[in-house]
Enzyme design. Sequence first.
Site, PDB file in Angstrom:
ATOM      1  N   HIS A 198       2.279  16.242 -27.573  1.00 55.18           N
ATOM      2  CA  HIS A 198       1.589  14.972 -26.857  1.00 55.18           C
ATOM      3  C   HIS A 198       0.450  14.205 -28.530  1.00 55.18           C
ATOM      4  CE1 HIS A 198       5.156  15.407 -24.663  1.00 55.18           C
ATOM      5  NE2 HIS A 198       4.821  14.652 -23.902  1.00 55.18           N
ATOM      6  N   ARG A 250      -1.993  21.236 -15.711  1.00 58.59           N
ATOM      7  CA  ARG A 250      -1.540  20.319 -15.914  1.00 58.59           C
ATOM      8  C   ARG A 250      -1.035  19.927 -17.453  1.00 58.59           C
ATOM      9  NH1 ARG A 250       1.084  15.547 -12.039  1.00 58.59           N
ATOM     10  NH2 ARG A 250       2.970  14.805 -14.017  1.00 58.59           N
ATOM     11  N   LYS A 253       4.154  10.885 -11.915  1.00 59.80           N
ATOM     12  CA  LYS A 253       3.329  10.228 -12.389  1.00 59.80           C
ATOM     13  C   LYS A 253       3.333   8.556 -12.985  1.00 59.80           C
ATOM     14  CE  LYS A 253       0.642  12.876 -16.472  1.00 59.80           C
ATOM     15  NZ  LYS A 253       0.627  13.448 -17.187  1.00 59.80           N
ATOM     16  N   HIS A 270      10.804   9.134 -27.485  1.00 55.46           N
ATOM     17  CA  HIS A 270       9.195   9.820 -27.122  1.00 55.46           C
ATOM     18  C   HIS A 270       9.914  11.218 -27.536  1.00 55.46           C
ATOM     19  CE1 HIS A 270       6.492  11.353 -24.761  1.00 55.46           C
ATOM     20  NE2 HIS A 270       7.290  11.770 -24.553  1.00 55.46           N
ATOM     21  N   ASN A 330       0.860  18.641 -22.248  1.00 58.97           N
ATOM     22  CA  ASN A 330       0.777  17.145 -23.235  1.00 58.97           C
ATOM     23  C   ASN A 330       1.543  18.400 -24.817  1.00 58.97           C
ATOM     24  OD1 ASN A 330       0.392  15.594 -21.696  1.00 58.97           O
ATOM     25  ND2 ASN A 330      -1.469  15.719 -21.591  1.00 58.97           N
ATOM     26  N   GLU A 375      11.914  18.360 -25.576  1.00 59.60           N
ATOM     27  CA  GLU A 375      10.491  18.798 -23.974  1.00 59.60           C
ATOM     28  C   GLU A 375      11.118  19.975 -23.405  1.00 59.60           C
ATOM     29  OE1 GLU A 375       8.536  17.282 -22.663  1.00 59.60           O
ATOM     30  OE2 GLU A 375       8.426  14.879 -23.599  1.00 59.60           O
ATOM     31  N   GLU A 418      -3.848  17.137 -12.637  1.00 63.77           N
ATOM     32  CA  GLU A 418      -4.347  16.837 -14.122  1.00 63.77           C
ATOM     33  C   GLU A 418      -5.308  17.582 -14.277  1.00 63.77           C
ATOM     34  OE1 GLU A 418      -1.006  15.272 -17.371  1.00 63.77           O
ATOM     35  OE2 GLU A 418      -3.321  14.923 -18.409  1.00 63.77           O
ATOM     36  N   ARG A 475       1.171  -1.125   0.070  1.00 63.65           N
ATOM     37  CA  ARG A 475      -0.349   0.303  -0.725  1.00 63.65           C
ATOM     38  C   ARG A 475       0.608   1.018  -0.446  1.00 63.65           C
ATOM     39  NH1 ARG A 475      -3.230  -3.041   3.544  1.00 63.65           N
ATOM     40  NH2 ARG A 475      -4.632  -3.757   3.052  1.00 63.65           N
ATOM     41  N   LYS A 488       8.159  22.247 -14.104  1.00 65.60           N
ATOM     42  CA  LYS A 488       7.099  21.105 -13.654  1.00 65.60           C
ATOM     43  C   LYS A 488       7.272  21.301 -12.519  1.00 65.60           C
ATOM     44  CE  LYS A 488       6.175  16.956 -14.395  1.00 65.60           C
ATOM     45  NZ  LYS A 488       6.369  15.881 -16.019  1.00 65.60           N
TER      46      LYS A 488
HETATM   47  N1  GLY Z   1       4.755  14.597 -18.460  1.00 64.22           N
HETATM   48  C1  GLY Z   1       3.587  15.857 -18.578  1.00 64.22           C
HETATM   49  C2  GLY Z   1       3.651  15.262 -16.639  1.00 64.22           C
HETATM   50  O1  GLY Z   1       3.862  14.962 -16.084  1.00 64.22           O
HETATM   51  O2  GLY Z   1       2.263  15.667 -16.454  1.00 64.22           O
END
Ligand code: GLY
Length: 358
Positions: free
Chosen positions: A247, A240, A142, A265, A244, A184, A236, A120, A226
Amino acid sequence: MDTILVKTKQHNYPIIIGFNIFNTPYLFSNFKYGDQAMIITNKKIFALYFKQLFDILQNIGIKIDYIILPDGEKYKTLITMNIIYSSLLKKLHSRDTTLISLGGGVIGDITGFAASSYQRGVKLIQIPTTLLSQVDASIGGKTAVNHNLGKNMIGSFYQPNSVIINLNYLYTLSKREFSSGMAEVIKYSIIFDDIFFSWLEKNIDKLLNLDKSSINYCVYKCCKFKSKIICEDENEKNKRALLNLGHTYGHAIESETNYNGTWLHGEAISVGIVMACITSEKLNLFTKHDTLRIINLLKKCNLPVKNPKFMNTEKYLKYMFLDKKVHNNKIHLIIPIKIGKVIISNNINKDIISDSIK
Ligand code: GLY
């Protein structure tokens, strides 16, 4: 050495950025969360950097186990996840253990998901080794593995307890990997900051030649962008999504190649950014002049800027539908309206997309 504090609902955590940071003996003592840790890495990174990290952690009294995974997006699966769980259980890792990701985006995603689900949730340290994972993937929580029916379909938002960015790692990256990360970096400048974009235009040769102070400034700046957006919209729900940019088109290219590595990528995102610019031009929201500035910068990084021959309108639309980017025949897309500002457009007509692709 620089530190950025990321403030999230889950918890606050530092991003430490610098050269030779592993030569600072006390650094890891600040990030010792228990007496046991599991490092998850891949073969190449194991050979290059594992021993240095292992020695440091052992010296501060942490018992280290490790798992070496094969490299590549195709191993980001529940089967790999099960290998990790089995190893953690066999080696009697308790709830107080720490998982340490030592690698690029794939290793970071897998380790993050394992940390979020093992017993957990256990502590997580991200030590990204590629430019792409240093400026993007390691920050923001993420985590995911892929399913046969879609990329990153099983995962969670699970913030790390610390992110440690050793800039020396960038010196063993291939030029192609470095360029992929630059896509990026350029993306951030288009989304957030025209002055940073101009700085990139001026300093691109220095960056590609790995000039130390330029690298340090560039990675720091991107981590700032970021972390700011993560503090504002961790899960998101709105802002956030701006990250993208490029993307939607880019993921379609990667999906069509089945993530087999023929397109990295960042390479797919590079084409995706150009297509988002052209889409915005078709809507009279962006100038040709700015599209050309962006194309020039991407090209300087040896990134592709043209739609690959194997992609056509039908293929893009197929993936956009799968990605739930289409509602009532209107497409959702992040598009620039000037360098340094992007918007989420919710009602782009399919014909505009077809025109942009052509
Ligand atoms: N790579 C985009 C994000 O972390 O939201």
